[in-house]
Design a protein around this motif. Structure first.
Motif, PDB file in Angstrom:
ATOM      1  N   TYR A  56     -30.000  84.094   4.137  1.00 46.16           N
ATOM      2  CA  TYR A  56     -29.391  83.881   4.549  1.00 46.16           C
ATOM      3  C   TYR A  56     -28.729  82.901   2.642  1.00 46.16           C
ATOM      4  CZ  TYR A  56     -32.052  81.903   8.489  1.00 46.16           C
ATOM      5  OH  TYR A  56     -32.203  81.979  10.002  1.00 46.16           O
ATOM      6  N   ILE A  64     -26.396  80.360  -0.226  1.00 46.52           N
ATOM      7  CA  ILE A  64     -26.942  78.602   0.114  1.00 46.52           C
ATOM      8  C   ILE A  64     -24.915  78.478   0.804  1.00 46.52           C
ATOM      9  CG2 ILE A  64     -26.323  77.072  -1.702  1.00 46.52           C
ATOM     10  CD1 ILE A  64     -29.008  78.806  -1.432  1.00 46.52           C
ATOM     11  N   CYS A  66     -30.077  75.476   1.131  1.00 45.42           N
ATOM     12  CA  CYS A  66     -30.127  76.238   1.507  1.00 45.42           C
ATOM     13  C   CYS A  66     -29.099  76.681   3.105  1.00 45.42           C
ATOM     14  CB  CYS A  66     -31.783  77.288   2.203  1.00 45.42           C
ATOM     15  SG  CYS A  66     -31.722  78.674   3.023  1.00 45.42           S
ATOM     16  N   CYS A  98     -30.050  77.763   5.993  1.00 47.32           N
ATOM     17  CA  CYS A  98     -31.198  78.078   7.032  1.00 47.32           C
ATOM     18  C   CYS A  98     -32.067  76.247   7.905  1.00 47.32           C
ATOM     19  CB  CYS A  98     -32.193  78.549   6.719  1.00 47.32           C
ATOM     20  SG  CYS A  98     -33.688  77.607   5.878  1.00 47.32           S
ATOM     21  N   CYS A 145     -35.851  74.206   2.186  1.00 44.20           N
ATOM     22  CA  CYS A 145     -36.307  75.694   2.076  1.00 44.20           C
ATOM     23  C   CYS A 145     -37.171  75.735   1.023  1.00 44.20           C
ATOM     24  CB  CYS A 145     -35.131  76.110   2.236  1.00 44.20           C
ATOM     25  SG  CYS A 145     -35.532  78.009   2.195  1.00 44.20           S
ATOM     26  N   PRO A 205     -34.284  79.016  -0.825  1.00 38.53           N
ATOM     27  CA  PRO A 205     -33.796  79.301  -0.740  1.00 38.53           C
ATOM     28  C   PRO A 205     -32.492  80.181  -1.455  1.00 38.53           C
ATOM     29  CG  PRO A 205     -33.748  77.398  -2.762  1.00 38.53           C
ATOM     30  CD  PRO A 205     -35.549  78.168  -2.192  1.00 38.53           C
ATOM     31  N   GLY A 206     -31.386  80.620  -0.222  1.00 35.85           N
ATOM     32  CA  GLY A 206     -30.964  81.799  -0.091  1.00 35.85           C
ATOM     33  C   GLY A 206     -31.067  82.810  -0.024  1.00 35.85           C
TER      34      GLY A 206
END
Length: 133
Positions: free
Chosen positions: A47, A49, A59, A61, A67, A70-71
């Motif tokens: 994933y 940002i 993130c 997602c 999250c 994140p990323g």
């Protein structure tokens, strides 16, 4: 042990990204992915940002701001076990997720990675290890 920096083979360096984008243009990313796959590296999508909309900076997602990674976590069901060198699979993933972060399955790619985090003293630790060995 010798260390060397790795670059994006067969690709010109990215010096400027388009406004609102945190990733390289898809054509450059595609060339880099194929070059990495030719090196024998197994790749998988993670994933990214979000850079626009209500979740900008979070993130991409379903957890968004909640999250915990994140990323940095995989988009595929089997995570790093989905990693591949297959050009068709990489192209398909890039078409589906053009802004995705890409990760390398280090074990399958026979790579060792040293993550130097200066915020936590990693730069000093790396200097000490380098001096010792």
């Amino acid at each position: 042990m010798a260390f060397r920096a790795l670059s994006m083979p067969d690709c010109e360096p990215v010096t400027r990204l388009r406004p609102g984008r945190m990733s390289a243009p898809p054509d450059l990313t595609r060339r880099a992915l194929l070059a990495y796959a030719r090196r024998g590296w197994h790749l998988f999508p993670c994933y990214e940002i979000a850079t626009t909309g209500p979740h900008d900076g979070s993130c991409s997602c379903h957890r968004h701001a909640d999250c915990g990674s994140p990323g940095k976590h995989p988009r595929t069901q089997h995570g790093f076990k989905s990693a591949t060198r297959d050009p068709a699979t990489l192209a398909k993933w890039l078409d589906i997720w053009p802004d995705t972060n890409w990760a390398i399955a280090c074990g399958a790619s026979q790579l060792a990675v040293v993550d130097v985090d200066p915020r936590n003293g990693g730069d000093a630790t790396l200097r000490a290890l380098t001096a010792q060995h």
